[in-house]
Design an enzyme around this catalytic site. Sequence first.
Site, PDB file in Angstrom:
ATOM      1  N   GLU A 193       1.058  -0.741   0.315  1.00  0.00           N
ATOM      2  CA  GLU A 193      -0.265  -0.165   0.485  1.00  0.00           C
ATOM      3  C   GLU A 193       0.930   0.841  -0.410  1.00  0.00           C
ATOM      4  OE1 GLU A 193      -1.678  -1.779   3.210  1.00  0.00           O
ATOM      5  OE2 GLU A 193      -3.975  -0.810   2.657  1.00  0.00           O
TER       6      GLU A 193
HETATM    7  N1  MCN Z   1       7.604  -7.598  -1.012  1.00  0.00           N
HETATM    8  C1  MCN Z   1       8.331  -8.107  -0.349  1.00  0.00           C
HETATM    9  N2  MCN Z   1       9.318  -7.734  -0.092  1.00  0.00           N
HETATM   10  C2  MCN Z   1       9.246  -7.018   0.813  1.00  0.00           C
HETATM   11  C3  MCN Z   1       7.811  -6.486   1.127  1.00  0.00           C
HETATM   12  C4  MCN Z   1       6.517  -7.290   0.482  1.00  0.00           C
HETATM   13  O1  MCN Z   1       9.371  -9.243  -1.627  1.00  0.00           O
HETATM   14  N3  MCN Z   1       9.824  -6.597   1.777  1.00  0.00           N
HETATM   15  C5  MCN Z   1       6.063  -8.765  -1.166  1.00  0.00           C
HETATM   16  C6  MCN Z   1       5.654  -9.541  -0.878  1.00  0.00           C
HETATM   17  O2  MCN Z   1       6.126 -11.542  -0.912  1.00  0.00           O
HETATM   18  C7  MCN Z   1       3.856  -9.328  -1.635  1.00  0.00           C
HETATM   19  C8  MCN Z   1       3.690  -8.190  -2.110  1.00  0.00           C
HETATM   20  O3  MCN Z   1       4.932  -7.615  -2.246  1.00  0.00           O
HETATM   21  O4  MCN Z   1       4.086 -11.036  -2.271  1.00  0.00           O
HETATM   22  C9  MCN Z   1       2.988  -7.096  -1.190  1.00  0.00           C
HETATM   23  O5  MCN Z   1       3.262  -7.622   0.452  1.00  0.00           O
HETATM   24  P1  MCN Z   1       2.361  -6.930   2.006  1.00  0.00           P
HETATM   25  O6  MCN Z   1       3.234  -5.621   1.212  1.00  0.00           O
HETATM   26  O7  MCN Z   1       3.204  -7.695   2.972  1.00  0.00           O
HETATM   27  O8  MCN Z   1       1.136  -7.423   1.381  1.00  0.00           O
HETATM   28  P2  MCN Z   1      -0.007  -8.697   1.383  1.00  0.00           P
HETATM   29  O9  MCN Z   1       0.907  -9.697   0.465  1.00  0.00           O
HETATM   30  O10 MCN Z   1      -0.560  -8.736   2.387  1.00  0.00           O
HETATM   31  O11 MCN Z   1      -0.541  -8.364   0.105  1.00  0.00           O
HETATM   32  C10 MCN Z   1      -1.381  -6.867  -0.583  1.00  0.00           C
HETATM   33  C11 MCN Z   1      -1.000  -5.536  -0.425  1.00  0.00           C
HETATM   34  C12 MCN Z   1      -3.194  -5.079  -0.517  1.00  0.00           C
HETATM   35  S1  MCN Z   1      -3.256  -4.335   0.957  1.00  0.00           S
HETATM   36  C13 MCN Z   1      -3.824  -4.855  -1.372  1.00  0.00           C
HETATM   37  S2  MCN Z   1      -5.237  -3.654  -1.526  1.00  0.00           S
HETATM   38  C14 MCN Z   1      -3.003  -5.426  -2.828  1.00  0.00           C
HETATM   39  C15 MCN Z   1      -1.365  -5.352  -2.704  1.00  0.00           C
HETATM   40  O12 MCN Z   1      -1.228  -5.383  -1.570  1.00  0.00           O
HETATM   41  N4  MCN Z   1      -3.667  -5.404  -3.886  1.00  0.00           N
HETATM   42  C16 MCN Z   1      -3.172  -5.716  -5.063  1.00  0.00           C
HETATM   43  N5  MCN Z   1      -1.188  -5.821  -4.624  1.00  0.00           N
HETATM   44  C17 MCN Z   1      -1.888  -5.840  -4.945  1.00  0.00           C
HETATM   45  N6  MCN Z   1      -1.550  -5.948  -5.964  1.00  0.00           N
HETATM   46  C18 MCN Z   1      -1.750  -6.412  -7.461  1.00  0.00           C
HETATM   47  N7  MCN Z   1      -0.951  -6.846  -8.580  1.00  0.00           N
HETATM   48  N8  MCN Z   1      -3.565  -6.775  -7.335  1.00  0.00           N
HETATM   49  C19 MCN Z   1      -4.078  -6.231  -5.675  1.00  0.00           C
HETATM   50  O13 MCN Z   1      -4.673  -6.537  -6.147  1.00  0.00           O
END
Ligand code: MCN
Length: 906
Positions: free
Chosen positions: A867
Amino acid sequence: MIKRMVTINGAPRMAITRPDTTLATYLRESLGLTSVKVGCGQGHCGSCNVIVDGKLVRSCSYKMSRLTEGATITTLEGIGTPDNLHPLQVAWMAHGAAQCGFCSPGFIVSAKALIDTNPKPSRDDVRDWFQKHRNACRCTGYKPLVDAVMDAAAVVRGEMKVDDLLYRIPADGRIWGTKYPRPSALAKVTGTLDFGADLGIKMPEETLRCALVQAEASHAKILGIDTSEAEKMPGVFKVVTHKDIKGKNRITGLITFPSNKGDGWDRPILCDEKVFQYGDAIAIVCADTEEHAKAAAAAVKVDLEVLPAYMSAPAAMADDAMEIHPGTPNVYFEQHLVKGPETKPIFDKADVVVEDDFYVGRQPHMPIEPDVGFAFFNEDGKLCIHSKSIGLHLHLYMIAPGLGIEPDNIIMVQNPTGGTFGYKFSPTMEALVGAAAMATGRPVFLNYSWYQQQTYTGKRSPFFINLRYAATREGKLLAMESDWSVDHGPYSEFGDLLTLRGAQFIGAGYDIPSIRGLGRTVCTNHAWGSAFRGYGSPQSEFASEVLMDELAEKLGIDPLELRYRNVYREGATTPTGQVPEVLSLPELLDTARPRYLAAKEKAARESTAEVKKGVGISVGVYGCGLDGPDTAEIAVELNEDGTVTIFATWHDHGQGADMGTLGTAHEALRPLGIAPENIRLVLNDTAVCPNAGPAGGSRSQVVVGRAIKAGCELLLGGMRKADGTFRTYAEMRDEKIATRYSGKWSAPCTDCNAEGQGSPFAVYMYGVFLAEVSVELATGKTTVDKMTLVADIGKIVNRLTVDGQLYGGIAQGIGLALSEDFEDIKKHSTMPGAGFPYIKQIPDEIDLVYVEVPRPEGPFGAGGVGELPLTCPHAAIINAIHNACGVRVTRLPALPEKVLAGLQGK
Ligand code: MCN
Ligand code: FES
Ligand code: FES
């Protein structure tokens, strides 16, 4: 009927169809070529692209009658297969160009048609092509797609080897922080991944196809529902209404804050007494074909007494407004914010005070894949619901009482999902297909049209904010007063939580010693409020970041410098009184400064009498997690063949849950020397996965990641011998040591209290956005020339994933700033109508700069990322518009006419 002899993917076929059948339907349903995706179904997105006689066509709006005898058709299946990939498919994987992957087949087919005709395209040629052919992507910000086409074209020309695009595991075997392609990439780029609609086609013959009867009023009393005529229509099996629902016929948000004046049971599964918003579901027709279901749905008669509709928070707050949910006031929740000493005396004495009103509106999520799902009873008699849910266990408990079925008798599964951006934090059709399966005893399938997706799923909730800062002459913030009203639509689920976000994120990033604020949640008849990426922060931080620029202007201090003087440093606390876990903002601003100064010089140099250029800045902050002691549980198991399986509900919107799970587990299991392909993933099925919580609040990498780490460490503990080597599966079995472990983690956090004070998140994400824009003085049209994001998301797990997250989120921020809206239900019901950003609206120049400060509570130092890019890029753009031409837009979107009016008013 018509008959055509055609060649499809090199094979001759005899096509016998109705003349008005679309080519997409024929290819998908008659031939099973489900790489052809139907997104908008209206010619606006290109996900259905195929090549007919050398020309790119959008097959959703191409009738079979147009096919000439002997026509040659190529779909993605004819371009490359999993064991014989086209360079475009390899490049798509190498650049992380398939996030959700729903648009990928259409884009790859489109790119193939381009390089067939122009083997050496420039980046602009590629962008022009995708613009002309309306190829729409909501996830990637387009840049990785252009990168992929450029590389693939070079490979096709023989100037680059396909091998150069293939990922190689580093010598130390560590994939952490690298560009390892996500496990689902191959299936996405070859069109072999079955999304919900593809699975629907492949369901057994007895599956009933559903169509909704929906309200065409925003607020009404239901006087009667007459299904008699519809029941008699061809192919109709049953018309399901509220009378068929066994339970409470309500969906609940589960948790309602104690001071909430509603009870949370306000959202009907199928409307019974009242209609609360346009599109509300009144009945479900279940028939043998979708066509029959839709025809019968049109024949259901609904007798409505239309009531006054309150389409905004101020309208619903008016003294004479009736209660939308009788017995509950329209303002049903208030959140106070009390930090530090009283603000009034500080404002009275401050050197300078600034104040303004702000509005961020009803941004639509606009995934390319419309909502889709199905339900059936399995061999154990359990109700199985498959959907785009990104909170399976949460939704299960939200819908079970309404349906009248024990939670233990429901299994929820997430289908491969073509983007949600948060709208699927709420149940949408889960209870509808559940109710239809229960009422008919048959498998049922429901696929929304894009119009239904747009008009009948949740939207970002508008915030009306009044904000004041008091500061010293030197630009030190002394106090803040905030007042915010949240238009949450008719349904209360998570509305109080969203209102709390105003307390947490208005003014986030700055050490403000004294704050008083009051927010309220308002029930209205416009689209129900659902989570949207950034969840409250784009509304909150838009106000505080644009007001920072107003303060800078009043003080004559540079906007970057003003921020620098106020960001969190040693001793600072957040608006909720929490001590920030890391203090990276000064470093982010230092990193941004030379870029900012260079951009300002460039803007001054390039501004003309007709086009003014400007640079804007904003600071973005958001928490990773659900408030308080957010918890996740996963399971990890050593298999007989030495592989390891991770069981988790890390839901995949498209962001890369598979990669996050694999990357984190691989890092945790590195002592075993295990290859990534030997880690298996079983994700997002409540029958077999423990509850790791929903994929909202950018929580998964931190919270689920910590649970994965914990589980893997327990397994390693079980496997480790006294000499430090590891037991095999057979040794574990012989020694009767467990091979399956549960990994759990709870954030060491506290919920915010009634005064908005607490330490709600263990990890935050921080960013500095720079926007460079051009404003055309004659028209008011703004073009974003370049975006830069200096980001601290802790340690990076996968570089392709995080780049993709940031590009995609920034693109949505550009849309939010300049074009996206869902205020006008009719006008904003299509992609172009709602201001969907196509490629030419998004700059090719997006610079991402990482400052990786390890997070003490993150797994191996990782924070979240999803986000951050949508916290407030729009504020930087709005600040840049002001910097360019002196017009300050405080009500989004900044449409050309709004900027022009500002220019003329000046
Ligand atoms: N990641 C990483 N290194 C980090 C942090 C995160 O490689 N230091 C990677 C994670 O492994 C994950 C991705 O980035 O694959 C996002 O991680 P994170 O921020 O923990 O979020 P979530 O996996 O909980 O995903 C939800 C978040 C939200 S809340 C929305 S809304 C959202 C989003 O991610 N909707 C999306 N990204 C999106 N991306 C796509 N393509 N489509 C959506 O609908
Ligand atoms: Fe055909 Fe969107 S253009 S599905
Ligand atoms: Fe393009 Fe998701 S990857 S829409």
